[in-house]
Motif scaffolding. Structure first.
Motif, short mmCIF file in Angstrom:
data_model
loop_
_atom_site.label_atom_id
_atom_site.label_comp_id
_atom_site.label_asym_id
_atom_site.label_seq_id
_atom_site.Cartn_x
_atom_site.Cartn_y
_atom_site.Cartn_z
N TYR A 44 0.82 -1.20 0.00
CA TYR A 44 0.00 0.00 0.00
C TYR A 44 0.86 1.26 0.00
O TYR A 44 1.96 1.28 0.55
CB TYR A 44 -0.94 0.00 1.21
N GLY A 45 0.32 2.32 -0.60
CA GLY A 45 1.07 3.56 -0.78
C GLY A 45 1.49 4.21 0.51
O GLY A 45 2.62 4.70 0.64
N LEU A 46 0.61 4.24 1.51
CA LEU A 46 0.90 4.90 2.79
C LEU A 46 2.06 4.20 3.49
O LEU A 46 2.98 4.84 4.02
CB LEU A 46 -0.34 4.89 3.68
N ARG A 92 6.25 11.43 -3.51
CA ARG A 92 5.23 11.35 -4.55
C ARG A 92 4.93 9.88 -4.80
O ARG A 92 5.79 9.13 -5.25
CB ARG A 92 5.70 12.00 -5.85
N THR A 93 3.72 9.47 -4.47
CA THR A 93 3.32 8.08 -4.61
C THR A 93 2.40 7.92 -5.81
O THR A 93 1.39 8.62 -5.93
CB THR A 93 2.60 7.59 -3.34
N LEU A 107 10.28 9.39 -5.41
CA LEU A 107 9.31 8.72 -6.25
C LEU A 107 9.07 7.30 -5.74
O LEU A 107 10.01 6.51 -5.59
CB LEU A 107 9.79 8.69 -7.69
N VAL A 108 7.81 6.99 -5.45
CA VAL A 108 7.43 5.67 -4.96
C VAL A 108 6.25 5.16 -5.79
O VAL A 108 5.26 5.87 -5.96
CB VAL A 108 7.04 5.72 -3.46
N PHE A 109 6.38 3.94 -6.29
CA PHE A 109 5.29 3.29 -7.01
C PHE A 109 4.72 2.19 -6.12
O PHE A 109 5.46 1.31 -5.66
CB PHE A 109 5.78 2.71 -8.34
#
Length: 603
Positions: free
Chosen positions: A510-512, A529-530, A555-557
């Motif tokens: 998950y992004g968080l 920045r997700t 930068l996070v995917f």
């Protein structure tokens, strides 16, 4: 390079210098044997690590439960799934009891996911998100169930990822490209000089045609650097040996040079940047927050209680969390690592209880379990009924004791009282808001938060109505846990940044959670920045390359699928980067193969 040496050897024989020809060919064979042996050793070591899929499975055949080789499973078989089982096919659940499945190897999620037998709609969702399906390569973390096989072999999600990986063509390494360029230049110069010498000796010196030809061939052969190939191989082999001493296994010699030329690292999170071991790091009780030290399942660390007045409440909360768990901790002989059997979340609660000085065996003997209300996705809670009382000063003289753990807001909804400094006043609206705010604050930092509550009473608690057991609870506090980063990761990230290497996190989690880990390890200094997998699916290749070019850091995917990881690697390569990919799951395999250098992590 080897082809050039073969040609040089043939020309040496034509020019009537067989000694030179045999010497050149000997260099080729020695180098080939050396390189083969080096890579054979690597492949031999890797073959010992290929144990992702189980060898056996429990299925019903002719109405009887039997154990068969996994390769004999066919569509329509009914498998029995129990805690610890590795799943070897894709299957649909028809029965489930508190079933949790670890799918991190396929999706990168750090937490086991609940699985139920209830039919669900699969419209607009990926198969991996369907809550009534289990997949090959995953592991049963807790609970049990029955599942009907619907896909085997290459038709499974595991097989699809393998197929995607197989279709990725391996490109030449940077060293191979550079040597190829050098060989072309050498060939052009050698042939040019050979032609020039041939013409000069024939036209100006007046040599015979045969003598001019042999002399020209000698010049061409002389231009070939016979020692270049073994020199490069030997230098790379020395690098391989040095890396082996640091537990890095190199499959191809040329990968050593590619690693030194890397400009972008695309890294997975779960099991790569993190330990894949849930750890309790924060506790919250009214008016105070408590740190818990230590990392992983090894019960070393402390619960740093700032004031003695909170000690009994914290011990009660952690005792309740441990008693309301089905996981176990194992310490295998001749091993320095502790292992969790069951749900990693529950294992983390056991470790926290031990750090608080609690003896788990004594607790279970002191208050044996009478009944359990398993967790389900609707209630989002688990409750146990225990007989007896704990030897705490602040526990009432009661016959039965209840502990409930689960999603904080759901536990709070079923709570009527608040345990605060050995008193149990009725919860006010202000206190409820404080608990919600504390939960939100911990969740925003990427923690997995659980609420813990209790209830004490006499024989009326031992009743068949489970719903009544979870009413009028006394809220004890919050337990916050996270899959912690590996201790060495922060320094490694800083070293990459100093070397000018860009690091991008690509995870199925998950992004968080991903953003919180990125900030903890220093992957980003400012705002993260997700970009989620769903958002990535709406970006064109041009838009994606523009984002990658402009956003050098932060930068996070998150929540990305294997094919999306592959797309990101290809996008970076299109921008001219030398891309390294690190990962430890099947979902990383296509990207690992497509990268200039793939680094598979084996913890």
């Amino acid at each position: 390079m080897a082809l050039l040496l073969w040609v040089a050897g043939i020309l040496a024989f034509i020019s009537q210098t067989p000694e030179l020809g045999w010497a050149i060919w000997a260099v080729i064979w020695i180098n080939a044997i050396f390189s083969f042996w080096q890579e054979f050793q690597a492949e031999k070591a890797l073959s010992a690590l290929k144990k992702i899929l189980p060898l056996q499975a429990k299925v019903y055949r002719d109405g009887k439960l039997t154990v068969i080789p996994a390769r004999e499973l066919v569509s329509g078989d009914v498998m029995q799934l129990e805690e610890g089982d590795k799943i070897s096919t894709d299957a649909r659940l028809v029965e489930s009891q508190s079933l949790y499945v670890d799918v991190s190897v396929l999706t990168g999620e750090s937490m086991p996911v609940p699985r139920i037998s209830k039919a669900v709609s699969t419209e607009n969702i990926h198969a991996s998100e369907a809550s009534n399906l289990v997949f090959a390569g995953s592991t049963v973390a807790a609970g049990r169930g029955l599942a009907v096989v619907y896909a085997t072999g290459t038709h499974t999600e595991f097989g699809q990822v393998a197929h995607l990986t197989a279709n990725v063509q391996r490109e030449a390494s940077t060293l191979e490209v550079q040597i190829s360029r050098v060989v072309h230049i050498i060939t052009l110069i050698a042939l040019s000089m050979g032609v020039v010498i041939f013409l000069l000796t024939k036209l100006l010196v007046g040599m015979q045609l045969r003598e001019s030809f042999i002399f020209a061939i000698g010049i061409i052969v002389a231009f070939v650097p016979e020692g270049l190939l073994p020199t490069v191989s030997l230098a790379l082999a020395i690098g391989v040996r040095r890396m082996a001493k640091k537990n890095a296994l190199v499959r191809r010699l040329s990968a050593v040079e590619t690693l030194s030329a890397t400009t972008v690292i695309c890294t997975d999170k779960t099991g790569t940047l993190t330990k894949n071991e849930m750890t309790v790091r924060q506790l919250w009780v009214p008016n105070t927050q408590i740190n818990v030290t230590g990392v992983g399942y090894e019960p070393k660390g402390e619960v740093e209680i700032s004031s003695p007045e909170y000690e009994s409440q914290v011990r009660l909360m952690l005792a309740g969390a441990a008693l309301c768990s089905n996981a176990r901790l194992n310490h295998p002989p001749n091993s320095h690592q502790w292992q969790a059997v069951g749900d990693p979340t529950e294992a983390a609660l056991l470790v926290a209880a031990i750090k608080a000085g609690l003896n788990l065996e004594e607790l279970q003997h002191q208050v044996p379990r009478v009944r359990e209300i398993p967790f389900d996705s609707h209630r989002r809670m688990m409750t146990v009924l225990l007989e007896g009382q704990l030897s705490w000063e602040n526990t009432e003289n009661s016959q039965y004791l209840i502990f409930t753990k689960g999603a904080p807001l759901d536990v709070l909804q079923h709570s009527r009282y608040l345990w605060h400094k050995e008193e149990k006043p009725e919860l006010t609206e202000t206190q409820r808001e404080e608990i919600v705010a504390a939960n939100d604050q911990l969740a925003s930092q990427g923690y997995r938060v659980l609420g813990i509550a209790t209830r004490q009473g006499s024989a009326e608690l031992n009743q068949p109505d489970n719903h009544l057991l979870e009413q009028d609870l006394t809220f004890l506090g919050l337990v916050a846990m996270i899959d912690p980063p590996r201790p060495e990761v922060a320094d490694a990230i800083a070293l990459c940044h100093r070397a000018g290497i860009q690091v991008t996190m690509i995870t199925g989690d998950y992004g968080l959670t991903a953003a919180a880990i990125a900030q903890r390890i220093g992957l980003v200094n400012g705002k993260v920045r997700t970009i989620t997998g769903e958002q990535l699916g709406h970006l064109s290749d041009t838009q994606l390359r523009q984002i990658l070019h402009q956003q050098k850091t932060g930068l996070v995917f998150a929540r990305v699928m294997p094919e999306q990881k592959l797309r990101l690697v290809e996008a970076y390569k299109t921008l001219g980067h030398v891309v390294a990919v690190t990962g430890d799951g099947v979902n990383d395999a296509p990207a690992l193969r497509a990268a200039n250098i793939g680094i598979a992590i084996c913890a």
